[in-house]
Structures are given as C-alpha cells and as structure tokens.
Motif scaffolding. Structure first.
Motif, PDB file in Angstrom:
ATOM      1  N   ALA A 131       3.283   0.436  -5.211  1.00  0.00           N
ATOM      2  CA  ALA A 131       1.959   0.225  -5.986  1.00  0.00           C
ATOM      3  C   ALA A 131       2.089   0.784  -7.149  1.00  0.00           C
ATOM      4  N   ALA A 132       2.682   2.225  -7.133  1.00  0.00           N
ATOM      5  CA  ALA A 132       2.666   3.050  -8.299  1.00  0.00           C
ATOM      6  C   ALA A 132       3.449   2.463  -9.288  1.00  0.00           C
ATOM      7  N   ALA A 133       4.587   2.149  -8.968  1.00  0.00           N
ATOM      8  CA  ALA A 133       5.625   1.663 -10.026  1.00  0.00           C
ATOM      9  C   ALA A 133       4.836   0.452 -10.705  1.00  0.00           C
ATOM     10  N   LEU A 134       4.248  -0.537  -9.936  1.00  0.00           N
ATOM     11  CA  LEU A 134       3.528  -1.658 -10.225  1.00  0.00           C
ATOM     12  C   LEU A 134       2.528  -1.269 -11.503  1.00  0.00           C
ATOM     13  N   ILE A 135       1.789  -0.359 -10.968  1.00  0.00           N
ATOM     14  CA  ILE A 135       0.737   0.311 -12.013  1.00  0.00           C
ATOM     15  C   ILE A 135       1.386   0.689 -13.259  1.00  0.00           C
ATOM     16  N   VAL A 136       2.339   1.372 -13.080  1.00  0.00           N
ATOM     17  CA  VAL A 136       3.183   2.130 -14.487  1.00  0.00           C
ATOM     18  C   VAL A 136       3.727   0.972 -15.294  1.00  0.00           C
ATOM     19  N   SER A 137       4.177  -0.008 -14.527  1.00  0.00           N
ATOM     20  CA  SER A 137       4.910  -1.168 -15.249  1.00  0.00           C
ATOM     21  C   SER A 137       3.901  -2.185 -15.941  1.00  0.00           C
ATOM     22  N   ASN A 138       2.253  -1.632 -15.805  1.00  0.00           N
ATOM     23  CA  ASN A 138       1.467  -2.715 -16.209  1.00  0.00           C
ATOM     24  C   ASN A 138       1.428  -4.056 -15.446  1.00  0.00           C
ATOM     25  N   LYS A 139       1.944  -4.171 -14.166  1.00  0.00           N
ATOM     26  CA  LYS A 139       1.780  -5.412 -13.675  1.00  0.00           C
ATOM     27  C   LYS A 139       0.550  -5.563 -13.066  1.00  0.00           C
ATOM     28  N   PHE A 140      -0.041  -4.501 -12.721  1.00  0.00           N
ATOM     29  CA  PHE A 140      -1.419  -4.416 -11.920  1.00  0.00           C
ATOM     30  C   PHE A 140      -2.388  -3.355 -12.806  1.00  0.00           C
ATOM     31  N   ASN A 141      -3.695  -3.344 -12.555  1.00  0.00           N
ATOM     32  CA  ASN A 141      -4.503  -2.443 -12.995  1.00  0.00           C
ATOM     33  C   ASN A 141      -5.314  -1.469 -11.855  1.00  0.00           C
ATOM     34  N   LYS A 142      -5.083  -2.130 -10.800  1.00  0.00           N
ATOM     35  CA  LYS A 142      -5.758  -1.129  -9.634  1.00  0.00           C
ATOM     36  C   LYS A 142      -4.870  -0.962  -8.616  1.00  0.00           C
ATOM     37  N   LEU A 143      -4.716   0.230  -8.067  1.00  0.00           N
ATOM     38  CA  LEU A 143      -3.911   0.614  -7.116  1.00  0.00           C
ATOM     39  C   LEU A 143      -3.878  -0.065  -5.911  1.00  0.00           C
TER      40      LEU A 143
END
Length: 76
Positions: free
Chosen positions: A38-50
């Motif tokens: 989830a943190a990687a998805l946030i950093v890669s701008n795939k998601f905005n919310k953890l």
C-alpha cells in the motif's frame, strides 16, 4: 501484534511463509506485505488513500493471482 512474529527463520520456514502470503492466508506476514505494498502504491501515485491502497493489495493477495504468478516463474 508481536513484531517477533515477523522474524524469518530457516529457508523452509521462510518459503512456507511466502507461499502462505501468496495463497491469501491472513497472518502478520501478509498484513506486513499489504501495508508495504500500500505504501508503494501511494508513493507511485496509484492511490491517494492508504486505506484504498491497502484494500487493493489485500484483495490481490486473496485472489490467488500472486500464487499463480509464483508458480509460473518457478518453472523457469
């Protein structure tokens, strides 16, 4: 949750835990993988919310797709 439960051990134990994670078995290891994913998805701008990123990662592991991919690459 006890952080000591996340410690690796011998290769057989570690391999079993990876298979468990990829099989969608819920435990401290799979929770850690989902949180890190989830943190990687946030950093890669795939998601905005953890929370959304975590749920996506969790559903992906539970789907069995990760285990299917692991089995594919094991044949190499």
């Amino acid at each position: 949750n006890n952080p000591d439960n996340l410690k690796g051990r011998d290769p057989d134990y570690n391999a079993t835990k990876i298979i468990d994670i990829f099989s969608g078995i819920k435990n401290e290891f799979s929770e850690a993988v989902c949180l890190n994913s989830a943190a990687a998805l946030i950093v890669s701008n795939k998601f905005n919310k953890l929370k959304d990123a975590y749920e996506f990662a969790k559903k992906h592991l539970e789907s069995g797709k990760a285990l299917t991919h692991l089995k594919k690459i094991q044949t190499f």
